[in-house]
Write an enzyme that holds these catalytic residues in place. Structure first.
Site, PDB file in Angstrom:
ATOM      1  CB  SER A 145      -0.879   0.033   1.226  1.00  0.00           C
ATOM      2  OG  SER A 145      -1.436   1.310   1.762  1.00  0.00           O
ATOM      3  CE1 TYR A 158      -4.606  -2.092   4.805  1.00  0.00           C
ATOM      4  CE2 TYR A 158      -3.340  -0.125   4.550  1.00  0.00           C
ATOM      5  CZ  TYR A 158      -3.986  -0.949   4.133  1.00  0.00           C
ATOM      6  OH  TYR A 158      -4.204  -1.134   2.673  1.00  0.00           O
TER       7      TYR A 158
HETATM    8  P1  NAD Z   1     -11.261  -5.978  -0.482  1.00  0.00           P
HETATM    9  O1  NAD Z   1     -11.715  -5.679   0.878  1.00  0.00           O
HETATM   10  O2  NAD Z   1     -12.271  -5.600  -1.595  1.00  0.00           O
HETATM   11  O3  NAD Z   1     -10.832  -7.358  -0.817  1.00  0.00           O
HETATM   12  C1  NAD Z   1      -9.829  -7.888   0.406  1.00  0.00           C
HETATM   13  C2  NAD Z   1      -9.899  -9.509   0.183  1.00  0.00           C
HETATM   14  O4  NAD Z   1      -9.073 -10.204   1.185  1.00  0.00           O
HETATM   15  C3  NAD Z   1     -11.280 -10.079   0.274  1.00  0.00           C
HETATM   16  O5  NAD Z   1     -11.546 -10.876  -0.704  1.00  0.00           O
HETATM   17  C4  NAD Z   1     -11.547 -10.637   1.688  1.00  0.00           C
HETATM   18  O6  NAD Z   1     -12.328 -11.961   1.914  1.00  0.00           O
HETATM   19  C5  NAD Z   1      -9.880 -11.365   1.672  1.00  0.00           C
HETATM   20  N1  NAD Z   1      -9.489 -11.775   2.852  1.00  0.00           N
HETATM   21  C6  NAD Z   1      -9.461 -10.967   4.121  1.00  0.00           C
HETATM   22  N2  NAD Z   1      -8.949 -11.663   5.084  1.00  0.00           N
HETATM   23  C7  NAD Z   1      -8.599 -12.987   4.541  1.00  0.00           C
HETATM   24  C8  NAD Z   1      -8.005 -14.263   5.017  1.00  0.00           C
HETATM   25  N3  NAD Z   1      -7.825 -14.348   6.445  1.00  0.00           N
HETATM   26  N4  NAD Z   1      -8.044 -15.375   4.178  1.00  0.00           N
HETATM   27  C9  NAD Z   1      -7.979 -15.224   2.928  1.00  0.00           C
HETATM   28  N5  NAD Z   1      -8.795 -13.920   2.455  1.00  0.00           N
HETATM   29  C10 NAD Z   1      -8.788 -12.978   3.156  1.00  0.00           C
HETATM   30  O7  NAD Z   1      -9.972  -5.097  -0.579  1.00  0.00           O
HETATM   31  P2  NAD Z   1      -9.013  -4.666  -1.636  1.00  0.00           P
HETATM   32  O8  NAD Z   1      -9.179  -3.350  -1.822  1.00  0.00           O
HETATM   33  O9  NAD Z   1      -9.423  -5.621  -2.819  1.00  0.00           O
HETATM   34  O10 NAD Z   1      -7.624  -4.933  -1.336  1.00  0.00           O
HETATM   35  C11 NAD Z   1      -6.824  -5.979  -1.715  1.00  0.00           C
HETATM   36  C12 NAD Z   1      -5.290  -5.576  -1.167  1.00  0.00           C
HETATM   37  O11 NAD Z   1      -5.009  -4.338  -1.532  1.00  0.00           O
HETATM   38  C13 NAD Z   1      -5.190  -5.527   0.480  1.00  0.00           C
HETATM   39  O12 NAD Z   1      -4.121  -6.306   1.018  1.00  0.00           O
HETATM   40  C14 NAD Z   1      -5.335  -4.363   0.618  1.00  0.00           C
HETATM   41  O13 NAD Z   1      -4.533  -3.774   1.648  1.00  0.00           O
HETATM   42  C15 NAD Z   1      -4.546  -3.371  -0.627  1.00  0.00           C
HETATM   43  N6  NAD Z   1      -4.789  -2.154  -0.769  1.00  0.00           N
HETATM   44  C16 NAD Z   1      -6.111  -1.740  -1.054  1.00  0.00           C
HETATM   45  C17 NAD Z   1      -6.109  -0.350  -1.524  1.00  0.00           C
HETATM   46  C18 NAD Z   1      -7.410   0.238  -1.977  1.00  0.00           C
HETATM   47  O14 NAD Z   1      -7.552   1.478  -2.000  1.00  0.00           O
HETATM   48  N7  NAD Z   1      -8.543  -0.581  -2.180  1.00  0.00           N
HETATM   49  C19 NAD Z   1      -5.182   0.588  -1.326  1.00  0.00           C
HETATM   50  C20 NAD Z   1      -3.880   0.141  -0.654  1.00  0.00           C
HETATM   51  C21 NAD Z   1      -3.647  -1.260  -0.434  1.00  0.00           C
END
Ligand code: NAD
Length: 261
Positions: A145, A158
């Site tokens: 991130s 986080y």
């Molecule tokens: P999201 O909430 O849409 O998806 C996250 C996924 O992780 C979900 O499918 C959830 O079920 C899964 N998950 C959570 N705990 C789990 C576990 N114990 N075992 C297996 N799966 C698990 O979020 P996203 O935005 O698609 O995020 C994906 C990644 O990108 C994450 O690591 C998040 O921190 C990172 N990220 C997202 C953003 C953003 O703006 N969306 C920004 C920076 C980083």
């Protein structure tokens, strides 16, 4: 399209929604074989598999908790059983919640660290063991991130987890570089996924976040997936140990825009 990706086998953790689903779809377009991991949203994972297959790849949905060693092993076993191999491992699963640090319950700290950091360690360890045992040119991509670099008050757990992912990835990249295993991270900024759905549904919060992005818009999951495809492909063959930020310039100190400061 990256022709070397065709028929390669990938595991994507947390693939049932958001960025994980977008990478699944993109890997389908690359005609890859994909294990879509989900934790509890089986329907979301089935939809991701459908997107992969409609795009020309093959997919299966596999339930596993990435915070456990057995969960990660189950994903490798599924890749080998269904598709005969493993080439690319994407530690994408992640979670966040908001607390002032003096009120952050230990249980919430542990939950976030378990998924975001321990999950990355366990997934990486499982993939490394497979790559080493099969003398494979392996590829590991960790979803970090902008908060591996930018502090984020009220999200200390986080930010700590993503800061941990940064140095973990860099260390492992160095440790296995001579064995032909590449390890890189992606650092998304503000991306339009379910993790942000509530925030971006509020026009005021959406405007606040957008004002923190020099490109003045929220990113799309497909734009993160494009970075994942490049890092997975041989087009990035000399790249290891980086974080590829996909953030519209968010980490460039936008408050200095216009010569302020
Ligand atoms: P999201 O909430 O849409 O998806 C996250 C996924 O992780 C979900 O499918 C959830 O079920 C899964 N998950 C959570 N705990 C789990 C576990 N114990 N075992 C297996 N799966 C698990 O979020 P996203 O935005 O698609 O995020 C994906 C990644 O990108 C994450 O690591 C998040 O921190 C990172 N990220 C997202 C953003 C953003 O703006 N969306 C920004 C920076 C980083």
């Amino acid at each position: 399209m990256y022709t070397d990706l065709k028929n390669k086998v990938a595991v994507i953790t947390g693939g049932s929604k958001g960025i994980g689903t977008a990478i699944s779809k993109r890997f389908g377009q690359e005609q890859m074989n994909v294990v879509v991991n989900y934790h509890s949203d089986e329907q979301g994972a089935d939809e991701a598999v459908k997107l992969i297959e409609e795009a020309g790849g093959k997919g299966i949905a596999v339930q596993a908790d990435v915070g456990t060693e057995e969960g990660n092993q189950a994903l490798i076993d599924a890749a080998v059983k269904e598709f005969g191999d493993l080439d690319v491992w994407i530690n994408n699963a992640g979670m966040e919640n908001q607390y002032e640090t003096h009120e952050l319950p230990l249980e919430e700290w542990k939950k976030v660290l378990d998924v975001n950091l321990t999950g990355v360690f366990l997934g990486t360890k499982a993939a490394l063991n497979y790559f080493l045992a099969h003398d494979k040119k392996g590829n590991i991509i960790n979803m970090s991130s902008v908060h591996e670099q930018i502090p984020w008050p009220t999200f200390a757990h986080y930010a700590a987890s993503k800061g941990g992912v940064k140095l973990f990835s860099e260390t492992v990249a160095m440790e296995y570089a001579a064995r032909n295993i590449r390890v890189n991270s992606i650092g998304p900024g503000a991306i339009n996924t379910p993790i942000n759905a509530k925030k971006f549904a509020d026009p005021e919060q959406l405007a606040t976040t957008t004002s923190m992005v020099p490109m003045q818009r929220i990113g799309e999951p497909s734009e993160v997936a494009a970075a994942a495809a490049w890092l997975a492909s041989d087009e990035s063959s000399y790249v290891t140990g980086i974080t590829l930020f996909v953030d519209g310039g968010m980490k460039l100190y936008p408050s200095f825009q216009g010569g302020k400061g």
